[in-house]
Design a protein around this motif. Sequence first.
Motif, mmCIF file in Angstrom:
data_model
loop_
_atom_site.group_PDB
_atom_site.id
_atom_site.type_symbol
_atom_site.label_atom_id
_atom_site.label_comp_id
_atom_site.label_asym_id
_atom_site.label_seq_id
_atom_site.Cartn_x
_atom_site.Cartn_y
_atom_site.Cartn_z
ATOM 1 N N LEU A 1 0.854 -1.087 0.039
ATOM 2 C CA LEU A 1 0.059 0.000 0.346
ATOM 3 C C LEU A 1 0.925 1.297 0.043
ATOM 4 O O LEU A 1 0.442 2.341 0.467
ATOM 5 C CB LEU A 1 -1.018 0.049 1.131
ATOM 6 C CG LEU A 1 -2.126 -1.187 1.444
ATOM 7 C CD1 LEU A 1 -2.698 -1.051 2.471
ATOM 8 C CD2 LEU A 1 -2.932 -1.311 0.040
ATOM 9 N N GLN A 2 2.208 1.261 -0.607
ATOM 10 C CA GLN A 2 3.021 2.217 -0.674
ATOM 11 C C GLN A 2 2.799 3.423 -1.652
ATOM 12 O O GLN A 2 2.978 4.330 -1.770
ATOM 13 C CB GLN A 2 4.499 2.016 -0.768
ATOM 14 C CG GLN A 2 4.832 1.288 0.647
ATOM 15 C CD GLN A 2 6.441 0.902 0.557
ATOM 16 O OE1 GLN A 2 7.220 1.643 0.919
ATOM 17 N NE2 GLN A 2 6.624 -0.339 -0.042
ATOM 18 N N ARG A 3 1.641 2.769 -2.721
ATOM 19 C CA ARG A 3 1.545 3.638 -3.998
ATOM 20 C C ARG A 3 0.542 4.877 -3.366
ATOM 21 O O ARG A 3 -0.137 4.596 -2.597
ATOM 22 C CB ARG A 3 1.039 3.081 -5.125
ATOM 23 C CG ARG A 3 2.137 2.339 -5.924
ATOM 24 C CD ARG A 3 1.577 1.881 -7.238
ATOM 25 N NE ARG A 3 2.527 1.277 -8.081
ATOM 26 C CZ ARG A 3 2.423 0.751 -9.076
ATOM 27 N NH1 ARG A 3 1.226 0.354 -9.517
ATOM 28 N NH2 ARG A 3 3.633 0.322 -9.468
ATOM 29 N N GLU A 4 0.653 6.141 -4.066
ATOM 30 C CA GLU A 4 -0.314 6.961 -3.521
ATOM 31 C C GLU A 4 -1.751 6.709 -3.901
ATOM 32 O O GLU A 4 -2.229 6.245 -4.970
ATOM 33 C CB GLU A 4 -0.086 8.283 -4.537
ATOM 34 C CG GLU A 4 -0.876 9.543 -3.909
ATOM 35 C CD GLU A 4 -0.495 10.783 -4.878
ATOM 36 O OE1 GLU A 4 -1.210 11.719 -4.878
ATOM 37 O OE2 GLU A 4 0.701 11.079 -5.292
ATOM 38 N N GLY A 5 -2.484 6.949 -2.862
ATOM 39 C CA GLY A 5 -4.114 6.530 -2.827
ATOM 40 C C GLY A 5 -4.340 5.112 -2.580
ATOM 41 O O GLY A 5 -5.436 4.919 -2.337
ATOM 42 N N ALA A 6 -3.206 4.264 -2.295
ATOM 43 C CA ALA A 6 -3.658 2.846 -1.931
ATOM 44 C C ALA A 6 -4.174 2.568 -0.766
ATOM 45 O O ALA A 6 -5.146 1.885 -0.744
ATOM 46 C CB ALA A 6 -2.143 1.846 -2.436
ATOM 47 N N PRO A 7 -3.826 3.061 0.311
ATOM 48 C CA PRO A 7 -4.251 2.980 1.522
ATOM 49 C C PRO A 7 -5.745 3.245 1.407
ATOM 50 O O PRO A 7 -6.806 2.670 2.090
ATOM 51 C CB PRO A 7 -3.559 3.887 2.571
ATOM 52 C CG PRO A 7 -2.469 4.013 1.888
ATOM 53 C CD PRO A 7 -2.565 4.129 0.210
ATOM 54 N N GLU A 8 -6.036 4.557 0.844
ATOM 55 C CA GLU A 8 -7.460 4.974 0.824
ATOM 56 C C GLU A 8 -8.341 4.124 -0.041
ATOM 57 O O GLU A 8 -9.475 3.851 0.350
ATOM 58 C CB GLU A 8 -7.293 6.565 0.445
ATOM 59 C CG GLU A 8 -6.760 7.355 1.127
ATOM 60 C CD GLU A 8 -5.327 7.626 1.158
ATOM 61 O OE1 GLU A 8 -4.465 8.300 1.888
ATOM 62 O OE2 GLU A 8 -4.796 6.777 0.232
ATOM 63 N N ALA A 9 -7.806 3.588 -1.269
ATOM 64 C CA ALA A 9 -8.549 2.507 -1.997
ATOM 65 C C ALA A 9 -9.209 1.485 -1.306
ATOM 66 O O ALA A 9 -10.053 0.863 -1.422
ATOM 67 C CB ALA A 9 -7.995 2.483 -3.412
ATOM 68 N N ALA A 10 -7.952 0.888 -0.424
ATOM 69 C CA ALA A 10 -8.026 -0.401 0.200
ATOM 70 C C ALA A 10 -9.043 -0.093 1.426
ATOM 71 O O ALA A 10 -9.889 -1.197 1.637
ATOM 72 C CB ALA A 10 -6.662 -0.995 0.737
#
Length: 166
Positions: free
Chosen positions: A120-129
């Motif tokens: 989840l290091q790509r920008e926006g990945a934590p929020e999308a997950a």
Amino acid sequence: MKMNFAGRELDMSLCHVMGVLNVTPDSFSDGGRFNRPDLALERARQMVSDGAGFIDIGGESTRPGATPVSVQEELDRVCPVVEAVVRELDAVVSVDTSAPEVMTETAKLGAGLINDVRALQREGAPEAAARADIPVCIMHIQGEPDTMQDRPAYRNVRREVSAFLT
């Protein structure tokens, strides 16, 4: 301990087999043999018949030296296969992706697990997950997939991997 994967409940105190289904022309594990939706679905059927409870579908190779693909190309590779496997097979669909857009779209199609080699290091990945509201598997990595096997070094592997994942 029971866990819910997009409506499929599994007892996680038991061992479950995950079949890896790479829908890329340059897969490290199968040489690109399943990069068409019909071939991928047939392979997924075989894996479920062989005992797989998870089918992990990936549309971008993370082997060292692999060429990155656009988000649209990854979506075009993965979405039809996710949709078919969810519709036709009794297995949890896991999506091997680091792209927030792929996480979002495949969760809408019924994927039950996000499997992210980049944690989840790509920008926006934590929020999308978080919005997908399905379990996430993150992995430790040094560098990027194309460099992760170039002289990895640790002073204390347990401490460093734990710190990374935390």
